[in-house]
Scaffold this motif. Structure first.
Motif, PDB file in Angstrom:
ATOM      1  N   ASP A 108       0.839  -1.211   0.000  1.00  0.00           N
ATOM      2  CA  ASP A 108       0.000   0.000   0.000  1.00  0.00           C
ATOM      3  C   ASP A 108       0.873   1.260   0.000  1.00  0.00           C
ATOM      4  O   ASP A 108       0.563   2.237  -0.676  1.00  0.00           O
ATOM      5  CB  ASP A 108      -0.938   0.019   1.209  1.00  0.00           C
ATOM      6  CG  ASP A 108      -1.940  -1.119   1.178  1.00  0.00           C
ATOM      7  OD1 ASP A 108      -2.288  -1.577   0.069  1.00  0.00           O
ATOM      8  OD2 ASP A 108      -2.376  -1.548   2.266  1.00  0.00           O
ATOM      9  N   GLN A 111       2.204   1.717  -3.443  1.00  0.00           N
ATOM     10  CA  GLN A 111       1.139   2.208  -4.322  1.00  0.00           C
ATOM     11  C   GLN A 111       0.842   3.683  -4.055  1.00  0.00           C
ATOM     12  O   GLN A 111       0.625   4.459  -4.983  1.00  0.00           O
ATOM     13  CB  GLN A 111      -0.142   1.372  -4.140  1.00  0.00           C
ATOM     14  CG  GLN A 111      -1.272   1.767  -5.073  1.00  0.00           C
ATOM     15  CD  GLN A 111      -0.895   1.632  -6.544  1.00  0.00           C
ATOM     16  OE1 GLN A 111      -0.438   0.594  -6.983  1.00  0.00           O
ATOM     17  NE2 GLN A 111      -1.080   2.693  -7.315  1.00  0.00           N
ATOM     18  N   THR A 115       1.093   6.796  -6.638  1.00  0.00           N
ATOM     19  CA  THR A 115      -0.001   7.741  -6.852  1.00  0.00           C
ATOM     20  C   THR A 115       0.492   9.180  -6.695  1.00  0.00           C
ATOM     21  O   THR A 115       0.120  10.058  -7.476  1.00  0.00           O
ATOM     22  CB  THR A 115      -1.157   7.461  -5.866  1.00  0.00           C
ATOM     23  OG1 THR A 115      -1.587   6.110  -6.053  1.00  0.00           O
ATOM     24  CG2 THR A 115      -2.331   8.388  -6.103  1.00  0.00           C
ATOM     25  N   GLU A 120      -1.138   5.865 -11.581  1.00  0.00           N
ATOM     26  CA  GLU A 120      -2.398   5.433 -10.972  1.00  0.00           C
ATOM     27  C   GLU A 120      -2.452   3.938 -10.683  1.00  0.00           C
ATOM     28  O   GLU A 120      -2.908   3.526  -9.648  1.00  0.00           O
ATOM     29  CB  GLU A 120      -3.586   5.837 -11.866  1.00  0.00           C
ATOM     30  CG  GLU A 120      -3.839   7.326 -11.854  1.00  0.00           C
ATOM     31  CD  GLU A 120      -4.077   7.892 -10.458  1.00  0.00           C
ATOM     32  OE1 GLU A 120      -4.775   7.252  -9.646  1.00  0.00           O
ATOM     33  OE2 GLU A 120      -3.531   8.967 -10.166  1.00  0.00           O
ATOM     34  N   ASN A 121      -2.015   3.124 -11.625  1.00  0.00           N
ATOM     35  CA  ASN A 121      -2.120   1.687 -11.437  1.00  0.00           C
ATOM     36  C   ASN A 121      -0.745   1.051 -11.602  1.00  0.00           C
ATOM     37  O   ASN A 121      -0.299   0.796 -12.710  1.00  0.00           O
ATOM     38  CB  ASN A 121      -3.118   1.096 -12.438  1.00  0.00           C
ATOM     39  CG  ASN A 121      -3.475  -0.332 -12.096  1.00  0.00           C
ATOM     40  OD1 ASN A 121      -3.162  -0.811 -11.012  1.00  0.00           O
ATOM     41  ND2 ASN A 121      -4.113  -1.012 -13.023  1.00  0.00           N
ATOM     42  N   LEU A 122      -0.090   0.808 -10.495  1.00  0.00           N
ATOM     43  CA  LEU A 122       1.240   0.207 -10.510  1.00  0.00           C
ATOM     44  C   LEU A 122       1.074  -1.304 -10.663  1.00  0.00           C
ATOM     45  O   LEU A 122       0.510  -1.963  -9.792  1.00  0.00           O
ATOM     46  CB  LEU A 122       1.985   0.536  -9.218  1.00  0.00           C
ATOM     47  CG  LEU A 122       3.429   0.130  -9.133  1.00  0.00           C
ATOM     48  CD1 LEU A 122       4.245   0.832 -10.218  1.00  0.00           C
ATOM     49  CD2 LEU A 122       3.989   0.470  -7.778  1.00  0.00           C
ATOM     50  N   VAL A 123       1.522  -1.845 -11.777  1.00  0.00           N
ATOM     51  CA  VAL A 123       1.339  -3.261 -12.068  1.00  0.00           C
ATOM     52  C   VAL A 123       2.625  -4.006 -11.758  1.00  0.00           C
ATOM     53  O   VAL A 123       3.685  -3.649 -12.274  1.00  0.00           O
ATOM     54  CB  VAL A 123       0.957  -3.462 -13.559  1.00  0.00           C
ATOM     55  CG1 VAL A 123       0.768  -4.929 -13.871  1.00  0.00           C
ATOM     56  CG2 VAL A 123      -0.278  -2.657 -13.899  1.00  0.00           C
TER      57      VAL A 123
END
Length: 142
Positions: A108, A111, A115, A120-123
């Motif tokens: 978290d 992430q 952000t 936005e979307n850490l893969v």
């Protein structure tokens, strides 16, 4: 001049021992120093990739090699640093060592850092379709 060997008395040894013990006990890190040390331990790009690849599960080095395309020795050096910083924990099962995060809330934090940087979307790195590690290959070699 004649050289003589000086041996400390037991009282001098005790004094030095007490002084060193007191000095060590009073060198505890402040909260900000602890946070700084923690962030420095996870800061290198390779370590962030390793932490994301481990994720909330348990994984072995061979899976990290397959996901990250790094050499085993390179991954192991970073895993050692993460273990020393008490960020991950490891267990041995036969010839294999499995690693997992001590606190999955670290994901978290990563992430949230992403952000803050506009990601936005850490893969996490994906596992290749065909892993050739001993854990994935069936006993018949299929």
């Amino acid at each position: 001049l004649k050289k003589t060997k000086v041996t400390p008395t037991s009282r001098q040894i005790y004094f030095v021992w007490c002084y060193n013990t007191f000095k060590i006990m009073n060198i505890s890190k402040s909260p900000t120093e602890k946070i700084s040390s923690f962030l420095q331990a996870i800061a290198p790009n390779a370590r962030l990739e390793i932490l994301l690849a481990i994720g909330a599960e348990e994984t072995c080095v061979c899976h990290l090699e397959a996901r990250l395309n790094y050499r085993q020795a390179y991954i192991s050096q970073h895993l050692m640093a993460l273990r020393k910083a008490e960020i991950i924990e490891s267990r041995r099962k036969g010839r294999f060592i499995y690693h997992q995060l001590k606190n999955p809330a670290l994901l978290d934090l990563i992430q949230q850092a992403a952000t803050l940087n506009g990601i936005e979307n850490l893969v996490p790195p994906s596992m290749p379709e065909e892993c050739r590690c001993p854990n994935c290959i069936t006993p018949t070699g299929e």
